[in-house]
Design a protein around this motif. Structure first.
Motif, PDB file in Angstrom:
ATOM      1  N   PRO A  12       0.837  -1.203   0.000  1.00  0.00           N
ATOM      2  CA  PRO A  12       0.000   0.000   0.000  1.00  0.00           C
ATOM      3  C   PRO A  12       0.876   1.259   0.000  1.00  0.00           C
ATOM      4  O   PRO A  12       1.914   1.310   0.654  1.00  0.00           O
ATOM      5  CB  PRO A  12      -0.798  -0.092   1.297  1.00  0.00           C
ATOM      6  CG  PRO A  12      -0.558  -1.450   1.845  1.00  0.00           C
ATOM      7  CD  PRO A  12       0.650  -2.011   1.191  1.00  0.00           C
ATOM      8  N   GLN A  13       0.422   2.249  -0.719  1.00  0.00           N
ATOM      9  CA  GLN A  13       1.167   3.497  -0.819  1.00  0.00           C
ATOM     10  C   GLN A  13       1.436   4.113   0.552  1.00  0.00           C
ATOM     11  O   GLN A  13       2.532   4.617   0.802  1.00  0.00           O
ATOM     12  CB  GLN A  13       0.390   4.469  -1.714  1.00  0.00           C
ATOM     13  CG  GLN A  13       1.167   5.693  -2.122  1.00  0.00           C
ATOM     14  CD  GLN A  13       0.377   6.559  -3.083  1.00  0.00           C
ATOM     15  OE1 GLN A  13      -0.814   6.771  -2.902  1.00  0.00           O
ATOM     16  NE2 GLN A  13       1.048   7.057  -4.106  1.00  0.00           N
ATOM     17  N   SER A  14       0.487   4.050   1.454  1.00  0.00           N
ATOM     18  CA  SER A  14       0.677   4.638   2.783  1.00  0.00           C
ATOM     19  C   SER A  14       1.811   3.950   3.541  1.00  0.00           C
ATOM     20  O   SER A  14       2.598   4.609   4.231  1.00  0.00           O
ATOM     21  CB  SER A  14      -0.621   4.560   3.589  1.00  0.00           C
ATOM     22  OG  SER A  14      -1.033   3.207   3.719  1.00  0.00           O
ATOM     23  N   ALA A  15       1.950   2.636   3.402  1.00  0.00           N
ATOM     24  CA  ALA A  15       3.037   1.910   4.066  1.00  0.00           C
ATOM     25  C   ALA A  15       4.382   2.250   3.423  1.00  0.00           C
ATOM     26  O   ALA A  15       5.407   2.344   4.120  1.00  0.00           O
ATOM     27  CB  ALA A  15       2.776   0.409   3.994  1.00  0.00           C
ATOM     28  N   ILE A  16       4.378   2.446   2.121  1.00  0.00           N
ATOM     29  CA  ILE A  16       5.618   2.812   1.425  1.00  0.00           C
ATOM     30  C   ILE A  16       6.095   4.166   1.901  1.00  0.00           C
ATOM     31  O   ILE A  16       7.269   4.345   2.248  1.00  0.00           O
ATOM     32  CB  ILE A  16       5.420   2.799  -0.107  1.00  0.00           C
ATOM     33  CG1 ILE A  16       5.125   1.382  -0.590  1.00  0.00           C
ATOM     34  CG2 ILE A  16       6.648   3.366  -0.815  1.00  0.00           C
ATOM     35  CD1 ILE A  16       4.691   1.294  -2.045  1.00  0.00           C
ATOM     36  N   TYR A  17       5.196   5.139   1.946  1.00  0.00           N
ATOM     37  CA  TYR A  17       5.580   6.481   2.411  1.00  0.00           C
ATOM     38  C   TYR A  17       6.148   6.436   3.829  1.00  0.00           C
ATOM     39  O   TYR A  17       7.166   7.073   4.113  1.00  0.00           O
ATOM     40  CB  TYR A  17       4.384   7.438   2.383  1.00  0.00           C
ATOM     41  CG  TYR A  17       4.004   7.926   1.009  1.00  0.00           C
ATOM     42  CD1 TYR A  17       4.950   8.399   0.109  1.00  0.00           C
ATOM     43  CD2 TYR A  17       2.683   7.930   0.602  1.00  0.00           C
ATOM     44  CE1 TYR A  17       4.602   8.852  -1.139  1.00  0.00           C
ATOM     45  CE2 TYR A  17       2.308   8.384  -0.658  1.00  0.00           C
ATOM     46  CZ  TYR A  17       3.276   8.849  -1.521  1.00  0.00           C
ATOM     47  OH  TYR A  17       2.924   9.306  -2.752  1.00  0.00           O
ATOM     48  N   ALA A  18       5.515   5.694   4.718  1.00  0.00           N
ATOM     49  CA  ALA A  18       5.991   5.606   6.104  1.00  0.00           C
ATOM     50  C   ALA A  18       7.409   5.025   6.150  1.00  0.00           C
ATOM     51  O   ALA A  18       8.272   5.523   6.883  1.00  0.00           O
ATOM     52  CB  ALA A  18       5.037   4.764   6.943  1.00  0.00           C
ATOM     53  N   ASP A  19       7.662   3.988   5.352  1.00  0.00           N
ATOM     54  CA  ASP A  19       8.988   3.386   5.349  1.00  0.00           C
ATOM     55  C   ASP A  19      10.022   4.301   4.694  1.00  0.00           C
ATOM     56  O   ASP A  19      11.183   4.321   5.100  1.00  0.00           O
ATOM     57  CB  ASP A  19       8.969   2.023   4.667  1.00  0.00           C
ATOM     58  CG  ASP A  19      10.241   1.258   4.950  1.00  0.00           C
ATOM     59  OD1 ASP A  19      10.443   0.869   6.125  1.00  0.00           O
ATOM     60  OD2 ASP A  19      11.053   1.069   4.019  1.00  0.00           O
ATOM     61  N   LEU A  20       9.613   5.063   3.698  1.00  0.00           N
ATOM     62  CA  LEU A  20      10.546   5.986   3.043  1.00  0.00           C
ATOM     63  C   LEU A  20      11.037   7.049   4.015  1.00  0.00           C
ATOM     64  O   LEU A  20      12.215   7.422   4.005  1.00  0.00           O
ATOM     65  CB  LEU A  20       9.895   6.640   1.822  1.00  0.00           C
ATOM     66  CG  LEU A  20       9.587   5.718   0.650  1.00  0.00           C
ATOM     67  CD1 LEU A  20       8.919   6.488  -0.478  1.00  0.00           C
ATOM     68  CD2 LEU A  20      10.837   5.012   0.151  1.00  0.00           C
ATOM     69  N   ILE A  21      10.149   7.537   4.865  1.00  0.00           N
ATOM     70  CA  ILE A  21      10.555   8.533   5.881  1.00  0.00           C
ATOM     71  C   ILE A  21      11.589   7.908   6.814  1.00  0.00           C
ATOM     72  O   ILE A  21      12.613   8.528   7.135  1.00  0.00           O
ATOM     73  CB  ILE A  21       9.324   9.007   6.679  1.00  0.00           C
ATOM     74  CG1 ILE A  21       8.313   9.608   5.733  1.00  0.00           C
ATOM     75  CG2 ILE A  21       9.730   9.922   7.803  1.00  0.00           C
ATOM     76  CD1 ILE A  21       8.232  11.063   5.618  1.00  0.00           C
ATOM     77  N   LYS A  22      11.338   6.676   7.245  1.00  0.00           N
ATOM     78  CA  LYS A  22      12.281   5.967   8.120  1.00  0.00           C
ATOM     79  C   LYS A  22      13.619   5.781   7.409  1.00  0.00           C
ATOM     80  O   LYS A  22      14.680   6.029   7.986  1.00  0.00           O
ATOM     81  CB  LYS A  22      11.699   4.612   8.523  1.00  0.00           C
ATOM     82  CG  LYS A  22      12.605   3.769   9.414  1.00  0.00           C
ATOM     83  CD  LYS A  22      12.024   2.398   9.708  1.00  0.00           C
ATOM     84  CE  LYS A  22      12.153   1.416   8.601  1.00  0.00           C
ATOM     85  NZ  LYS A  22      13.447   0.932   8.206  1.00  0.00           N
ATOM     86  N   GLU A  23      13.583   5.372   6.158  1.00  0.00           N
ATOM     87  CA  GLU A  23      14.808   5.177   5.375  1.00  0.00           C
ATOM     88  C   GLU A  23      15.610   6.463   5.268  1.00  0.00           C
ATOM     89  O   GLU A  23      16.828   6.468   5.419  1.00  0.00           O
ATOM     90  CB  GLU A  23      14.464   4.699   3.963  1.00  0.00           C
ATOM     91  CG  GLU A  23      14.503   3.233   3.724  1.00  0.00           C
ATOM     92  CD  GLU A  23      15.846   2.589   3.997  1.00  0.00           C
ATOM     93  OE1 GLU A  23      16.850   2.871   3.307  1.00  0.00           O
ATOM     94  OE2 GLU A  23      15.897   1.786   4.917  1.00  0.00           O
ATOM     95  N   LEU A  24      14.918   7.562   4.976  1.00  0.00           N
ATOM     96  CA  LEU A  24      15.618   8.844   4.839  1.00  0.00           C
ATOM     97  C   LEU A  24      16.224   9.289   6.160  1.00  0.00           C
ATOM     98  O   LEU A  24      17.350   9.801   6.195  1.00  0.00           O
ATOM     99  CB  LEU A  24      14.672   9.906   4.285  1.00  0.00           C
ATOM    100  CG  LEU A  24      14.307   9.733   2.812  1.00  0.00           C
ATOM    101  CD1 LEU A  24      13.207  10.706   2.419  1.00  0.00           C
ATOM    102  CD2 LEU A  24      15.531   9.912   1.924  1.00  0.00           C
ATOM    103  N   ASP A  25      15.498   9.110   7.247  1.00  0.00           N
ATOM    104  CA  ASP A  25      16.037   9.463   8.566  1.00  0.00           C
ATOM    105  C   ASP A  25      17.292   8.647   8.877  1.00  0.00           C
ATOM    106  O   ASP A  25      18.302   9.188   9.330  1.00  0.00           O
ATOM    107  CB  ASP A  25      14.989   9.243   9.661  1.00  0.00           C
ATOM    108  CG  ASP A  25      13.884  10.292   9.640  1.00  0.00           C
ATOM    109  OD1 ASP A  25      14.089  11.373   9.033  1.00  0.00           O
ATOM    110  OD2 ASP A  25      12.819  10.031  10.233  1.00  0.00           O
ATOM    111  N   GLU A  26      17.233   7.343   8.626  1.00  0.00           N
ATOM    112  CA  GLU A  26      18.376   6.473   8.906  1.00  0.00           C
ATOM    113  C   GLU A  26      19.556   6.784   7.985  1.00  0.00           C
ATOM    114  O   GLU A  26      20.713   6.813   8.431  1.00  0.00           O
ATOM    115  CB  GLU A  26      17.981   5.003   8.761  1.00  0.00           C
ATOM    116  CG  GLU A  26      17.056   4.509   9.844  1.00  0.00           C
ATOM    117  CD  GLU A  26      16.574   3.078   9.620  1.00  0.00           C
ATOM    118  OE1 GLU A  26      17.063   2.412   8.668  1.00  0.00           O
ATOM    119  OE2 GLU A  26      15.712   2.635  10.395  1.00  0.00           O
ATOM    120  N   ALA A  27      19.297   7.018   6.711  1.00  0.00           N
ATOM    121  CA  ALA A  27      20.371   7.317   5.761  1.00  0.00           C
ATOM    122  C   ALA A  27      21.039   8.645   6.094  1.00  0.00           C
ATOM    123  O   ALA A  27      22.269   8.764   6.029  1.00  0.00           O
ATOM    124  CB  ALA A  27      19.830   7.334   4.335  1.00  0.00           C
TER     125      ALA A  27
END
Length: 174
Positions: free
Chosen positions: A133-148
């Motif tokens: 789902p797009q909403s789950a992708i967006y949530a994970d992208l924020i986490k990825e960007l924070d970690e990166a």
């Protein structure tokens, strides 16, 4: 054996061409931005008139995203990390690749909605990955960007092969 700087340059170039439809590597414009009518053309107008609506995100997965995945693998694997460091600090190469992956998946889900994400890029492990789902992708992208962003070490040095920001880690962190 490939120099990781080449993987990074190749990934950035092919992803920009595919997403923005500028001389795509496939020879046709797969840009979802054209299909969505965010961009239009005056010379080659097939996509603008929905004549060719078979555009998809396949070339993004098998091109630039696959290069970024390989770059992360080479910088993470102990057997290849030392050689990969010739292109710059391992953690910075990984962070840049993660940021590029997040940006690419954000473009893909903005254009096509629900797309393969968690099982994407897994090769034969998931030959038909599920659509997340797009909403789950967006949530994970924020986490990825924070970690990166946290992973980036400006003091460790810049990365070779980065077209965007010319490898300047301060710019990437910003």
């Amino acid at each position: 054996k490939v120099h990781t700087a080449y993987l990074l340059s190749s990934a950035q170039q092919s992803l920009m061409k595919e997403i923005y439809g500028m001389g795509t590597t496939t020879g046709k414009d797969v840009s979802g931005l054209r299909i969505m009518q965010m961009w239009s053309s005056t010379l080659y107008t097939d996509e603008d008139r929905y004549v060719d609506v078979e555009s998809d995100f396949y070339t993004l997965y098998q091109g630039g995203l696959a290069d970024l995945k390989e770059l992360i693998r080479l910088n993470t694997d102990e057997a290849t990390a030392v050689a990969s460091a010739s292109s710059g600090p391992n953690q910075n190469q990984i962070a840049v690749a993660r940021i590029m992956k997040a940006w690419t998946f954000q473009q893909i889900t903005d254009i096509w909605g629900n797309v393969p994400y968690n099982q994407a890029l897994a090769g034969l492990s998931y030959p038909t990955p599920v659509y997340d789902p797009q909403s789950a992708i967006y949530a994970d992208l924020i986490k990825e960007l924070d970690e990166a962003t946290a992973q980036l070490d400006v003091e460790a040095g810049n990365v070779e092969g980065v077209i965007l920001y010319e490898g300047d880690m301060a710019s990437w962190k910003r």
